[in-house]
Design an enzyme around this catalytic site. Structure first.
Site, PDB file in Angstrom:
ATOM      1  N   CYS A   1      -0.745  -2.841   1.130  1.00 44.20           N
ATOM      2  CA  CYS A   1       0.377  -3.567   0.537  1.00 44.20           C
ATOM      3  C   CYS A   1      -0.047  -5.019   0.369  1.00 44.20           C
ATOM      4  CB  CYS A   1       1.600  -3.491   1.441  1.00 44.20           C
ATOM      5  SG  CYS A   1       3.093  -4.128   0.657  1.00 44.20           S
TER       6      CYS A   1
ATOM      7  N   CYS B   1       2.010  -7.730   0.490  1.00 45.20           N
ATOM      8  CA  CYS B   1       2.917  -8.777   0.991  1.00 45.20           C
ATOM      9  C   CYS B   1       2.311  -9.656   2.088  1.00 45.20           C
ATOM     10  CB  CYS B   1       4.240  -8.186   1.451  1.00 45.20           C
ATOM     11  SG  CYS B   1       4.115  -7.090   2.867  1.00 45.20           S
TER      12      CYS B   1
ATOM     13  N   CYS C   1       5.458  -7.658  -2.406  1.00 50.13           N
ATOM     14  CA  CYS C   1       4.515  -6.542  -2.262  1.00 50.13           C
ATOM     15  C   CYS C   1       3.747  -6.254  -3.551  1.00 50.13           C
ATOM     16  CB  CYS C   1       5.250  -5.299  -1.804  1.00 50.13           C
ATOM     17  SG  CYS C   1       6.139  -5.545  -0.247  1.00 50.13           S
TER      18      CYS C   1
ATOM     19  N   LYS D   1      10.811   4.505   1.505  1.00 53.73           N
ATOM     20  CA  LYS D   1      10.876   3.287   2.305  1.00 53.73           C
ATOM     21  C   LYS D   1      12.084   2.484   1.854  1.00 53.73           C
ATOM     22  CE  LYS D   1       8.376  -0.922   3.441  1.00 53.73           C
ATOM     23  NZ  LYS D   1       7.088  -1.614   3.408  1.00 53.73           N
TER      24      LYS D   1
ATOM     25  N   ARG E   1      13.504  -7.567  -1.264  1.00 49.43           N
ATOM     26  CA  ARG E   1      12.679  -6.440  -1.726  1.00 49.43           C
ATOM     27  C   ARG E   1      13.509  -5.327  -2.367  1.00 49.43           C
ATOM     28  NH1 ARG E   1       8.287  -8.506   0.498  1.00 49.43           N
ATOM     29  NH2 ARG E   1       7.778  -8.467   2.727  1.00 49.43           N
TER      30      ARG E   1
ATOM     31  N   LYS F   1      10.915   5.751   6.250  1.00 49.35           N
ATOM     32  CA  LYS F   1      10.904   4.508   7.013  1.00 49.35           C
ATOM     33  C   LYS F   1      12.138   3.684   6.693  1.00 49.35           C
ATOM     34  CE  LYS F   1       8.341   0.262   7.305  1.00 49.35           C
ATOM     35  NZ  LYS F   1       7.357  -0.554   6.685  1.00 49.35           N
TER      36      LYS F   1
ATOM     37  N   TYR G   1       5.562   1.436  17.907  1.00 57.33           N
ATOM     38  CA  TYR G   1       5.055   0.409  18.827  1.00 57.33           C
ATOM     39  C   TYR G   1       5.180   0.866  20.281  1.00 57.33           C
ATOM     40  CZ  TYR G   1       5.543  -2.104  14.469  1.00 57.33           C
ATOM     41  OH  TYR G   1       5.432  -2.459  13.143  1.00 57.33           O
TER      42      TYR G   1
HETATM   43  C1  PBG Z   1       4.605  -4.023   4.296  1.00 52.29           C
HETATM   44  C2  PBG Z   1       5.212  -3.366   5.454  1.00 52.29           C
HETATM   45  C3  PBG Z   1       6.406  -3.675   6.146  1.00 52.29           C
HETATM   46  C4  PBG Z   1       6.451  -2.818   7.241  1.00 52.29           C
HETATM   47  C5  PBG Z   1       5.357  -1.976   7.159  1.00 52.29           C
HETATM   48  N1  PBG Z   1       4.608  -2.317   6.034  1.00 52.29           N
HETATM   49  C6  PBG Z   1       7.408  -4.758   5.950  1.00 52.29           C
HETATM   50  C7  PBG Z   1       8.214  -4.858   4.750  1.00 52.29           C
HETATM   51  O1  PBG Z   1       8.247  -3.983   3.886  1.00 52.29           O
HETATM   52  O2  PBG Z   1       8.846  -5.908   4.634  1.00 52.29           O
HETATM   53  C8  PBG Z   1       7.521  -2.812   8.303  1.00 52.29           C
HETATM   54  C9  PBG Z   1       7.094  -2.296   9.623  1.00 52.29           C
HETATM   55  C10 PBG Z   1       8.025  -2.599  10.736  1.00 52.29           C
HETATM   56  O3  PBG Z   1       9.087  -3.213  10.588  1.00 52.29           O
HETATM   57  O4  PBG Z   1       7.665  -2.205  11.851  1.00 52.29           O
HETATM   58  N2  PBG Z   1       5.217  -3.845   3.088  1.00 52.29           N
END
Ligand code: PBG
Length: 323
Positions: A120, A122, A130, A195, A217, A248, A313
């Site tokens: 990604c 970002c 992104c 996502k 986003r 996610k 985590y």
């Molecule tokens: C990158 C990305 C994100 C997360 C994983 N890959 C953040 C977002 O989309 O802003 C989030 C992971 C997390 O909150 O643990 N795009």
């Protein structure tokens, strides 16, 4: 017939019995642990919003990965904090970028651990979006080429799995084509297929320094209200060549995990994201919840909903408590 004929409590009388009839299991072999990799060497600094997780230089990431491997956790997924950012995120696809270096260091140390990378822009763009920005818009098609370059550079460094999380349309197909053309036909794609535009990413954006500098986003990540759309996203990613599809966040979207599980025969992953973790850690630190039981129950619920794989985590903690 004596009343009651059925007594479900019979099978709950001892832990041996309960374990015998347990329907869902979660162990370290189901988990992937996120690592945040930074420049330099000998660098290890705890992330305030993600207690127990660290910013790590490549050598420290390799040390951490050895520990993760020893604990029996399936793999790691790497996120990068680059030395510098620009409008097109060029550090994201530089062969000497932070993630590329860390992948090489980890592969040199760990023989079995799976190494996945987040694909990604970002974390690497000055604007924090992104994709490529034109005016106020995040433009889709010019972004695909950059994501494909990033995936190939991760594969070249030794990644087993690349995980696009940008939510641009068509990126799985673009990445598959580029990986194959570069001779990486056996590198798998774990796509963040569904996502959502979620407030649960807050702590991660602090950890990865990836908050968008303007807007949000919602023009590319999904509306939290939608589940049919998730199935459409998943169907597209499968058609484009995804090997594993991910939902996610996880806990607020268990119904989506279940729906995806029932609609595809590919493995399903779920990302137990930073906000989910931070809430557990914060409440546990105050003594308001029993952390071990909450973590086990949460991860079990995600598996029960239908996830084969969980990015979390909590992976190291769960593995330690299990062993
Ligand atoms: C990158 C990305 C994100 C997360 C994983 N890959 C953040 C977002 O989309 O802003 C989030 C992971 C997390 O909150 O643990 N795009």
């Amino acid at each position: 017939m004596p009343f009651p004929a059925e007594r479900p409590r019979r099978l709950r009388r001892s832990e041996r019995l309960r374990a015998l009839v347990r329907e869902t299991r979660v162990g370290p072999e189901h988990l992937i642990y996120p690592l945040f990799v930074a420049p330099g060497s000998g660098f290890r600094k705890e992330i305030p919003s993600l207690p127990g997780c660290y910013h790590l230089s490549a050598d420290e990431a390799a040390r951490e990965a050895r520990e993760v491997e020893r604990l029996g956790i399936a793999g790691v997924i790497l996120f990068g904090l680059p030395e510098g950012k620009d409008a097109v995120g060029s550090q994201g696809y530089a062969d000497d970028g932070v993630v590329q270096k860390a992948v090489r260091a980890i592969r040199a140390e760990c023989k079995e651990l799976l190494v996945a990378t987040d694909v990604c822009l970002c974390e690497y763009t000055s604007h924090g979006h992104c994709g490529v920005v034109e005016g106020q818009d995040v433009v889709n098609d010019p972004t695909l080429e950059l994501l494909a370059k990033m995936a190939v550079s991760h594969a070249r460094a030794g990644a087993h799995v690349v995980a696009p999380s940008d939510m641009m349309d068509g990126r799985v197909g673009a990445i598959r084509t580029s990986l194959d053309a570069a001779g990486f036909g056996d590198v798998a794609i774990l796509s963040y297929a569904a996502k959502y535009a979620s407030a649960f990413y807050g702590p991660f954006r602090e950890a990865a320094d990836s908050a968008p500098q303007f807007g949000d986003r919602r023009s590319y990540q999904m509306d939290p209200a939608n589940v049919r759309e998730a199935l459409r996203e998943v169907r597209l990613d499968v058609a484009e060549g995804a090997d594993v599809v991910m939902v996610k966040p996880a806990l607020p979207y268990l119904d989506v995990i279940r729906a995806v599980r029932e609609s595809v025969d590919l493995p399903v992953a779920a990302y137990n994201v930073s906000g989910e973790y931070a809430m557990v850690k914060a409440a546990a630190a105050r003594g308001w919840i029993d952390e071990r039981r909450i973590v086990r129950e949460t991860l079990t619920s995600i598996r029960r909903a239908g996830a084969d794989v969980i990015l979390t985590y909590h992976a190291k903690d769960l593995a330690r408590w299990t062993s």
